[in-house]
Design a protein around this motif. Structure first.
Motif, short mmCIF file in Angstrom:
data_model
loop_
_atom_site.label_atom_id
_atom_site.label_comp_id
_atom_site.label_asym_id
_atom_site.label_seq_id
_atom_site.Cartn_x
_atom_site.Cartn_y
_atom_site.Cartn_z
N GLY A 252 1.01 -1.05 -0.19
CA GLY A 252 -0.15 -0.02 0.09
C GLY A 252 1.18 1.27 -0.17
O GLY A 252 2.02 1.18 -0.71
N ILE A 253 0.44 2.40 0.43
CA ILE A 253 1.20 3.13 0.42
C ILE A 253 1.47 3.70 2.44
O ILE A 253 0.66 4.06 2.96
CB ILE A 253 0.12 4.99 -0.11
N CYS A 388 -2.48 5.76 -5.36
CA CYS A 388 -3.73 4.82 -5.01
C CYS A 388 -3.54 4.79 -5.98
O CYS A 388 -4.53 3.36 -6.37
CB CYS A 388 -5.43 5.85 -4.28
N ASP A 389 -4.42 5.14 -7.75
CA ASP A 389 -4.61 4.23 -8.51
C ASP A 389 -3.33 3.32 -8.19
O ASP A 389 -3.70 2.19 -9.29
CB ASP A 389 -4.40 5.01 -9.66
N TYR A 391 -1.59 1.58 -6.92
CA TYR A 391 -1.71 0.02 -5.90
C TYR A 391 -2.40 -0.65 -6.14
O TYR A 391 -2.47 -1.52 -6.54
CB TYR A 391 -1.14 0.67 -4.86
N ALA A 392 -3.86 0.32 -6.04
CA ALA A 392 -4.93 -0.61 -6.72
C ALA A 392 -5.37 -1.26 -7.85
O ALA A 392 -5.76 -2.52 -8.21
CB ALA A 392 -6.14 0.62 -6.06
N ILE A 411 -4.17 9.91 1.94
CA ILE A 411 -4.08 8.67 1.18
C ILE A 411 -3.02 7.32 1.02
O ILE A 411 -3.27 6.03 0.60
CB ILE A 411 -3.15 8.99 -0.49
N ASP A 413 -1.88 4.80 4.23
CA ASP A 413 -2.47 2.96 4.36
C ASP A 413 -1.34 3.14 5.98
O ASP A 413 -2.09 2.86 7.07
CB ASP A 413 -2.26 2.30 3.23
#
Length: 579
Positions: A252-253, A388-389, A391-392, A411, A413
């Motif tokens: 994640g971040i 976020c994009d 990672y997602a 943003i 995590d």
């Protein structure tokens, strides 16, 4: 193959002759305990030293099977033997006298990272396996006349002692060898556990992260040992060390924050180097990062060719197409955008960034700037709005050191605060504060994976011409020559490849390999209509199957090379201005 007696007779026959007579020694000679090969002879005593290799049969070397049972373990053993050989050779270097480089005996100098090097390679063929050591010797001379007696001293007195004490298991410290292999297996276990637990990094309790200085890789004396925050602490059972605990950084971040000089960059630097295994005593033996992790930064002035940076930059005032963007002189934002796209192409699953070395306008736009400058007047979609994009939709995690903008908390995590070199998990606190400091919602272009457009081509101006020295007539193209400029770059033909900002490139022998690989790509694969990812994939496959020998054009393999990661191959190829 000739005998060692034949070599002695040859040496006696050329003594006091002109230096070029040394070239008659080139060949392979059978010694009682090993085979000696003189692969290349220097042109004069002041030139680069001669290339020598020694082969010891594995059966005779006597290493137990636990030292040889996997490719990773054989690389680790090779690294250990290289260090031992270098220590032995240092006792004899320049004890043979003469002019220029006479008497030099040189072996690869290893840092704290374990790398696959040509200096020592182990072939685990059950019947005919060999340990091959490669090194350099300055053939002695008086002026420019051969001093064969001094070379005989090196080859028949000094070298047998070094080989005997290094490459025969019975003469090594068996406990130390076992500890080296055990550490390798423990490190491999942690990496496998990281993958199972969806962690991008692991930092063991008790690790020493600070270095002695900015130019030293040695651990700082009396430094504070690392202690994981309880909420991020994970426990791993290792086959040799037993139970180990430490901080697991999840996918994640992840944001690393804190005041100046509290250890943010120190932690990130340890994660940068965690893509490599480290030797015992380094302090970071159990600091491990996803092996594909890539450190990114802005790089004003770098070369970019045909890179799809439209994920971050669009609608430039000059009308340039950012889906296939090229420039000879990139800005901070375009260079960092290109670096991210190139990292995606190289298969990186983790991006490591430090706000201090990033382009500010690329990373974030605050609320005031968004109100002042209309969205249709700003071509940059900041990293804040893409992380976020990434990672997602692309499965790429981010670890970011931030010290000035609070927008990244929204943003993240996981948020880790470094407080006097002690990490504190402040994720919940940061999330609560986000409600008090909202950021305006913005509309961004839909996320789309970039496309690769770059085709490697050659530039006739970059290649010299072979000319007949008598008539001056052109006799075809000259082979490109690689000239190493330390760790930070090399020249290929008439072009220089600047690698100063490739921060995970840590050894000049990796740089030497990058020069070799780029030369092969330009001479053999350019103009083939293959995209750059297709070329790098071909090279990666050849490296896995045949090693660097695939790129030596049938010549001997020299010492002085270390295998780079595919991430550094991409970084190098993308900075070659004439491809």
């Amino acid at each position: 193959m000739q005998s060692s007696n034949d070599l002695q007779q040859l040496l006696h026959s050329i003594d006091h002759k002109s230096y070029p007579a040394y070239k008659s020694l080139k060949g392979t000679y059978r010694f009682p305990a090993y085979t000696l090969s003189i692969d290349h002879v220097q042109g004069d005593p002041f030139a680069s030293p001669s290339h020598i290799s020694v082969q010891v049969p594995l059966k005779r070397a006597g290493f137990p099977q636990f030292c040889l049972k996997s490719a990773l373990i054989r690389v680790t053993l090779s690294d250990y033997l290289t260090r031992q050989f270098a220590a032995q050779v240092a006792r004899f270097s320049f004890r043979a006298k003469g002019s220029g480089k006479s008497g030099l005996i040189s072996v690869s100098q290893c840092g704290p990272e374990v790398l696959a090097r040509t200096a020592c390679q182990i072939d685990n063929d059950p019947q005919n396996g060999l340990i091959t050591a490669r090194f350099f010797v300055g053939f002695p001379a008086n002026g420019r006349s051969i001093n064969a007696k001094e070379l005989e001293k090196i080859l028949f007195d000094f070298l047998p002692v070094c080989v005997e004490k290094t490459f025969y298991y019975r003469n090594l410290n068996a406990a130390e060898v076992k500890q080296t292999i055990d550490l390798c297996e423990d490190q491999d276990t942690i990496r496998k556990e990281m993958e199972k637990r969806k962690l991008v990094a692991f930092v063991a309790d008790g690790a020493i992260l600070p270095r002695e200085s900015g130019v030293s890789s040695r651990p700082m004396k009396n430094a504070k040992a690392f202690t994981s925050p309880e909420s991020l602490r994970v426990t791993v059972e290792l086959p040799h060390k037993g139970t180990i605990t430490g901080m697991g950084i999840p996918e994640g971040i992840t944001l690393i924050v804190g005041g100046g000089y509290h250890g943010k960059s120190t932690l990130l630097n340890a994660l940068d180097m965690g893509v490599y295994n480290h030797v015992a005593g380094d302090g970071r033996e159990y600091v491990l990062t996803d092996a594909t992790a890539l450190k990114l930064r802005s790089e004003d002035g770098r070369f970019i060719k045909d890179v799809d940076i439209s994920m971050f930059i669009n609608d430039l005032p000059n009308g340039k197409d950012t889906r296939c963007f090229s420039t000879e002189d990139a800005s901070g934002s375009t260079s960092q955008a290109a670096g991210i796209i190139e990292g995606m192409e190289s298969g990186s699953c983790v991006f490591l960034l430090d706000e201090d070395t990033s382009a500010t306008n690329f990373m974030v736009r605050d609320a005031f700037m968004q109100r002042l400058i209309a969205p249709d007047k700003e071509p940059i979609t900041p990293f804040l709005e893409r992380a976020c994009d990434l990672y997602a939709q692309a499965g790429i995690s981010t670890v970011l050191v931030a010290g000035s903008s609070g927008a990244f908390f929204h943003i993240a995590d996981t948020v880790i605060q470094m407080d006097s070199y002690v990490p504190v998990d402040i994720t919940e606190k940061a999330k609560a504060l986000c409600n008090e400091f909202p950021i305006p919602e913005t509309s961004v272009r839909p996320f789309a994976m970039p496309e690769s457009h770059r085709i490697m081509t050659t530039d006739p101006k970059a290649v010299g011409k072979k000319r007949d020295y008598r008539t001056g007539a052109v006799r075809g193209e000259e082979s490109l020559k690689v000239k190493l400029q330390g760790k930070d770059g090399f020249s290929l033909g008439k072009q220089t490849v600047d690698l100063r900002y490739i921060e995970q490139l840590i050894d000049c022998e990796q740089t030497a390999s990058l020069g070799l690989l780029l030369k092969y790509a330009v001479e053999k694969l350019a103009d083939s209509k293959k995209t750059l990812p297709e070329i790098v994939q071909f090279i990666e496959t050849q490296l896995e199957e045949k090693g660097l020998y695939a790129f030596m054009e049938g010549k001997y393999i020299s010492g002085g090379y270390a295998i780079p990661r595919v991430q550094e191959i991409y970084s190098c190829f993308n900075r070659y201005r004439r491809a």
